[in-house]
Scaffold this active site. Structure first.
Site, PDB file in Angstrom:
ATOM      1  N   LYS A  29       2.349  -3.699   6.638  1.00  0.00           N
ATOM      2  CA  LYS A  29       2.794  -3.684   5.232  1.00  0.00           C
ATOM      3  C   LYS A  29       4.304  -3.475   5.157  1.00  0.00           C
ATOM      4  O   LYS A  29       4.990  -4.125   4.367  1.00  0.00           O
ATOM      5  CB  LYS A  29       2.066  -2.587   4.446  1.00  0.00           C
TER       6      LYS A  29
ATOM      7  N   SER B 209       0.839  -1.200   0.000  1.00  0.00           N
ATOM      8  CA  SER B 209       0.000   0.000   0.000  1.00  0.00           C
ATOM      9  C   SER B 209       0.873   1.249   0.000  1.00  0.00           C
ATOM     10  O   SER B 209       1.993   1.237   0.531  1.00  0.00           O
ATOM     11  CB  SER B 209      -0.864  -0.013   1.266  1.00  0.00           C
TER      12      SER B 209
ATOM     13  N   TYR C 105      -1.608  -0.887  10.961  1.00  0.00           N
ATOM     14  CA  TYR C 105      -1.890  -1.435   9.624  1.00  0.00           C
ATOM     15  C   TYR C 105      -0.708  -1.167   8.696  1.00  0.00           C
ATOM     16  O   TYR C 105      -0.199  -2.064   8.026  1.00  0.00           O
ATOM     17  CB  TYR C 105      -3.168  -0.806   9.051  1.00  0.00           C
TER      18      TYR C 105
HETATM   19  P1  NAD Z   1     -11.015  -6.885   1.366  1.00  0.00           P
HETATM   20  O1  NAD Z   1     -11.195  -6.882   2.842  1.00  0.00           O
HETATM   21  O2  NAD Z   1     -12.187  -6.625   0.493  1.00  0.00           O
HETATM   22  O3  NAD Z   1     -10.360  -8.278   0.912  1.00  0.00           O
HETATM   23  C1  NAD Z   1      -9.501  -9.019   1.735  1.00  0.00           C
HETATM   24  C2  NAD Z   1     -10.006 -10.461   1.741  1.00  0.00           C
HETATM   25  O4  NAD Z   1      -9.134 -11.250   2.546  1.00  0.00           O
HETATM   26  C3  NAD Z   1     -11.410 -10.598   2.333  1.00  0.00           C
HETATM   27  O5  NAD Z   1     -12.207 -11.365   1.454  1.00  0.00           O
HETATM   28  C4  NAD Z   1     -11.183 -11.333   3.672  1.00  0.00           C
HETATM   29  O6  NAD Z   1     -12.274 -12.155   3.998  1.00  0.00           O
HETATM   30  C5  NAD Z   1      -9.916 -12.101   3.367  1.00  0.00           C
HETATM   31  N1  NAD Z   1      -9.073 -12.423   4.537  1.00  0.00           N
HETATM   32  C6  NAD Z   1      -8.628 -11.590   5.500  1.00  0.00           C
HETATM   33  N2  NAD Z   1      -7.856 -12.257   6.373  1.00  0.00           N
HETATM   34  C7  NAD Z   1      -7.814 -13.548   5.956  1.00  0.00           C
HETATM   35  C8  NAD Z   1      -7.190 -14.728   6.438  1.00  0.00           C
HETATM   36  N3  NAD Z   1      -6.453 -14.724   7.557  1.00  0.00           N
HETATM   37  N4  NAD Z   1      -7.347 -15.891   5.747  1.00  0.00           N
HETATM   38  C9  NAD Z   1      -8.114 -15.918   4.619  1.00  0.00           C
HETATM   39  N5  NAD Z   1      -8.733 -14.845   4.120  1.00  0.00           N
HETATM   40  C10 NAD Z   1      -8.583 -13.668   4.776  1.00  0.00           C
HETATM   41  O7  NAD Z   1      -9.834  -5.847   1.046  1.00  0.00           O
HETATM   42  P2  NAD Z   1      -9.337  -5.264  -0.350  1.00  0.00           P
HETATM   43  O8  NAD Z   1      -9.714  -3.829  -0.394  1.00  0.00           O
HETATM   44  O9  NAD Z   1      -9.710  -6.159  -1.455  1.00  0.00           O
HETATM   45  O10 NAD Z   1      -7.768  -5.311  -0.101  1.00  0.00           O
HETATM   46  C11 NAD Z   1      -6.989  -6.436  -0.462  1.00  0.00           C
HETATM   47  C12 NAD Z   1      -5.565  -6.209  -0.019  1.00  0.00           C
HETATM   48  O11 NAD Z   1      -5.083  -4.990  -0.576  1.00  0.00           O
HETATM   49  C13 NAD Z   1      -5.402  -6.076   1.489  1.00  0.00           C
HETATM   50  O12 NAD Z   1      -4.205  -6.729   1.878  1.00  0.00           O
HETATM   51  C14 NAD Z   1      -5.269  -4.585   1.703  1.00  0.00           C
HETATM   52  O13 NAD Z   1      -4.495  -4.276   2.844  1.00  0.00           O
HETATM   53  C15 NAD Z   1      -4.548  -4.150   0.434  1.00  0.00           C
HETATM   54  N6  NAD Z   1      -4.796  -2.748   0.070  1.00  0.00           N
HETATM   55  C16 NAD Z   1      -6.082  -2.293  -0.091  1.00  0.00           C
HETATM   56  C17 NAD Z   1      -6.310  -0.954  -0.399  1.00  0.00           C
HETATM   57  C18 NAD Z   1      -7.707  -0.424  -0.577  1.00  0.00           C
HETATM   58  O14 NAD Z   1      -7.866   0.794  -0.588  1.00  0.00           O
HETATM   59  N7  NAD Z   1      -8.721  -1.260  -0.735  1.00  0.00           N
HETATM   60  C19 NAD Z   1      -5.221  -0.069  -0.535  1.00  0.00           C
HETATM   61  C20 NAD Z   1      -3.929  -0.568  -0.373  1.00  0.00           C
HETATM   62  C21 NAD Z   1      -3.730  -1.916  -0.067  1.00  0.00           C
HETATM   63  N1  UFG Z   2     -12.220  11.828   3.271  1.00  0.00           N
HETATM   64  C1  UFG Z   2     -13.221  12.705   3.555  1.00  0.00           C
HETATM   65  N2  UFG Z   2     -14.388  12.217   4.060  1.00  0.00           N
HETATM   66  C2  UFG Z   2     -14.583  10.877   4.287  1.00  0.00           C
HETATM   67  C3  UFG Z   2     -13.534   9.984   3.986  1.00  0.00           C
HETATM   68  C4  UFG Z   2     -12.362  10.502   3.483  1.00  0.00           C
HETATM   69  O1  UFG Z   2     -13.079  13.920   3.386  1.00  0.00           O
HETATM   70  O2  UFG Z   2     -15.663  10.483   4.750  1.00  0.00           O
HETATM   71  C5  UFG Z   2     -10.982  12.358   2.656  1.00  0.00           C
HETATM   72  C6  UFG Z   2      -9.724  12.050   3.434  1.00  0.00           C
HETATM   73  O3  UFG Z   2      -9.464  13.024   4.389  1.00  0.00           O
HETATM   74  C7  UFG Z   2      -8.687  12.003   2.310  1.00  0.00           C
HETATM   75  C8  UFG Z   2      -9.471  11.480   1.106  1.00  0.00           C
HETATM   76  O4  UFG Z   2     -10.833  11.735   1.403  1.00  0.00           O
HETATM   77  O5  UFG Z   2      -8.238  13.295   2.002  1.00  0.00           O
HETATM   78  C9  UFG Z   2      -9.302   9.997   0.852  1.00  0.00           C
HETATM   79  O6  UFG Z   2      -9.590   9.271   2.046  1.00  0.00           O
HETATM   80  P1  UFG Z   2      -9.766   7.680   2.047  1.00  0.00           P
HETATM   81  O7  UFG Z   2     -10.097   7.286   3.448  1.00  0.00           O
HETATM   82  O8  UFG Z   2     -10.686   7.261   0.960  1.00  0.00           O
HETATM   83  O9  UFG Z   2      -8.327   7.160   1.622  1.00  0.00           O
HETATM   84  P2  UFG Z   2      -6.927   7.393   2.347  1.00  0.00           P
HETATM   85  O10 UFG Z   2      -6.012   7.947   1.306  1.00  0.00           O
HETATM   86  O11 UFG Z   2      -7.040   8.124   3.603  1.00  0.00           O
HETATM   87  O12 UFG Z   2      -6.571   5.891   2.761  1.00  0.00           O
HETATM   88  C10 UFG Z   2      -6.159   4.947   1.787  1.00  0.00           C
HETATM   89  C11 UFG Z   2      -6.473   3.529   2.267  1.00  0.00           C
HETATM   90  C12 UFG Z   2      -5.665   3.207   3.504  1.00  0.00           C
HETATM   91  C13 UFG Z   2      -4.222   3.507   3.281  1.00  0.00           C
HETATM   92  C14 UFG Z   2      -4.032   4.928   2.810  1.00  0.00           C
HETATM   93  C15 UFG Z   2      -2.611   5.285   2.513  1.00  0.00           C
HETATM   94  O13 UFG Z   2      -7.832   3.384   2.542  1.00  0.00           O
HETATM   95  O14 UFG Z   2      -5.810   1.848   3.783  1.00  0.00           O
HETATM   96  O15 UFG Z   2      -4.794   5.111   1.606  1.00  0.00           O
HETATM   97  O16 UFG Z   2      -2.173   4.535   1.441  1.00  0.00           O
HETATM   98  F1  UFG Z   2      -3.521   3.338   4.447  1.00  0.00           F
END
Ligand code: NAD
Ligand code: UFG
Length: 334
Positions: free
Chosen positions: A152, A124, A148
């Site tokens: 990573k 991330s 969190y």
């Molecule tokens: P998500 O929660 O939708 O998907 C994660 C999946 O992993 C879920 O289906 C959950 O049930 C499963 N899971 C969690 N722990 C588990 C375990 N111990 N064993 C088996 N299954 C397990 O999340 P996502 O948004 O699809 O994110 C996927 C990955 O990408 C995560 O590692 C997250 O940290 C990373 N990531 C997400 C974002 C974002 O904004 N969505 C940004 C950066 C990184």
């Molecule tokens: N924001 C609002 N209102 C809301 C939610 C968010 O104004 O209800 C703003 C935040 O302040 C930020 C922007 O919208 O400026 C984006 O916020 P998000 O929560 O959608 O995303 P972030 O960039 O804060 O977080 C994402 C992932 C995290 C990760 C982070 C850094 O969700 O898991 O990027 O990579 F840690």
């Protein structure tokens, strides 16, 4: 040979499974469904006309993983399984370190035992820590400002050390910026339980009438309109990045960090305006205090992804909002 997708029923995992199946790969999912629904598996089948093998197991169970690797010839793993809520990670850090870090170690131990040493890992942009806002390059310093983020950072380090010790490993550390949007079919998307933490899922619920108004967290940042700027990318573009990453690790030993972002930042108010266009109505908002831990700007330098993987994002903000709304509308209708 099959690809194992951990967390394949989740938001990004499900879209990646679609891309893999469309490419003709055999896909095995392992997911404990702690943050996803088994319905997603049917939807993946509906979109692709293909079936996946699903194991409802936890990656913390080495025995379960051994069974999977014994039953199938697995050439590579896309490792999404993890917990991802920043605020929750501050409240229950032990759960986050156990699930994310120990879970990855279990997976790697079983992969090594079965001679499978190719992986694309979900990292991330959070690893850039408080940072300067970017555009972040992969050789910038990494740090963490919450548990969190630290999972990573730790996992990236573990995977880097594993790959350094044995040249059979090829690992892509994919640093996602802000994935949003949904599959254009409206069948797959992001549907968080409870009140969404992230901006676009929150806006979607305001547009659906489930929430009254968007809270804009701060309008006094040093950005053109004072609201936070992020590098949003379409989840389908992100999914396609994983296909390219798997092709890359197949022929390149070592662990390589790669940003997956567009390189273009949009402010909260710009995203809101794009979403209003997509849903065809005005969306109420209030300016609220800054959210703790937020930075003004977070954007990628996407050059390395283009150079190494031949990947760049193609889908614009309007389409991201259109697809998010298309999915939210379907959810609203049930
Ligand atoms: P998500 O929660 O939708 O998907 C994660 C999946 O992993 C879920 O289906 C959950 O049930 C499963 N899971 C969690 N722990 C588990 C375990 N111990 N064993 C088996 N299954 C397990 O999340 P996502 O948004 O699809 O994110 C996927 C990955 O990408 C995560 O590692 C997250 O940290 C990373 N990531 C997400 C974002 C974002 O904004 N969505 C940004 C950066 C990184
Ligand atoms: N924001 C609002 N209102 C809301 C939610 C968010 O104004 O209800 C703003 C935040 O302040 C930020 C922007 O919208 O400026 C984006 O916020 P998000 O929560 O959608 O995303 P972030 O960039 O804060 O977080 C994402 C992932 C995290 C990760 C982070 C850094 O969700 O898991 O990027 O990579 F840690």
């Amino acid at each position: 040979m099959a690809i194992l997708v951990t967390g394949g029923a989740g938001y990004i995992g499900s879209h990646t499974c679609v891309e893999l199946l469309n490419k003709g790969e055999e896909v095995i999912i392992v997911d404990n469904f702690s943050n996803s629904s088994p319905d997603v598996i049917k939807k993946i089948g509906q979109i692709t006309g293909k079936s996946v093998t699903v194991y409802s197991d936890d990656i913390l169970s080495e025995a379960a993983l051994h069974n999977i690797f014994t039953a199938h010839k697995i050439s590579a793993v896309v490792h999404f399984a993890g917990l991802k809520a920043v605020g929750e990670s501050v409240r229950v850090p032990m759960d986050y370190y156990y699930n994310n870090v120990s879970g990855t170690l279990c997976l790697c131990r079983v992969m090594a035992a079965h001679g499978c040493k190719k992986m694309a890992f979900s990292s991330s942009a959070t690893v850039y820590g408080a940072g300067t806002g970017g555009p972040f390059r992969e050789d910038d310093a990494v740090s963490a400002i919450n548990p969190y983020g630290m999972t990573k950072v730790m996992i990236e380090r573990i995977l880097t050390d594993i790959a350094a010790a044995d040249p059979k490993w090829g690992i892509a550390l994919l640093r996602y910026f802000n994935p949003i949007g949904a599959h254009p079919s409206g069948l797959l998307g992001e549907d968080p339980t409870g009140i969404p933490n992230n901006l676009v899922p929150y806006i979607a619920q305001v547009a659906s009438g489930k929430l009254a108004r968007v809270q804009v967290y701060g309008d006094d940042y040093e950005t053109p309109d004072g609201t936070g700027v992020r590098d949003y990318l379409h989840v389908s573009d992100l999914a396609a990045g994983h296909i390219k990453a798997l092709e890359y690790v197949e022929n390149h030993p070592g662990a390589e960090a790669v940003n997956l972002g567009t390189g273009t930042g949009y402010s909260v108010l710009e995203v809101l305006a794009a979403y209003e266009k997509a849903c065809g109505k005005k969306l109420p908002y209030v300016i609220a205090p800054r959210r703790e831990g937020d930075t003004a700007v977070c954007c990628a330098d996407p050059a390395k992804a283009k150079r190494l993987l031949g990947w760049e994002a193609a889908i614009g903000l309007d389409e991201m909002c259109r697809d998010s709304w298309n999915y939210a509308k379907k959810l609203q209708k049930g």
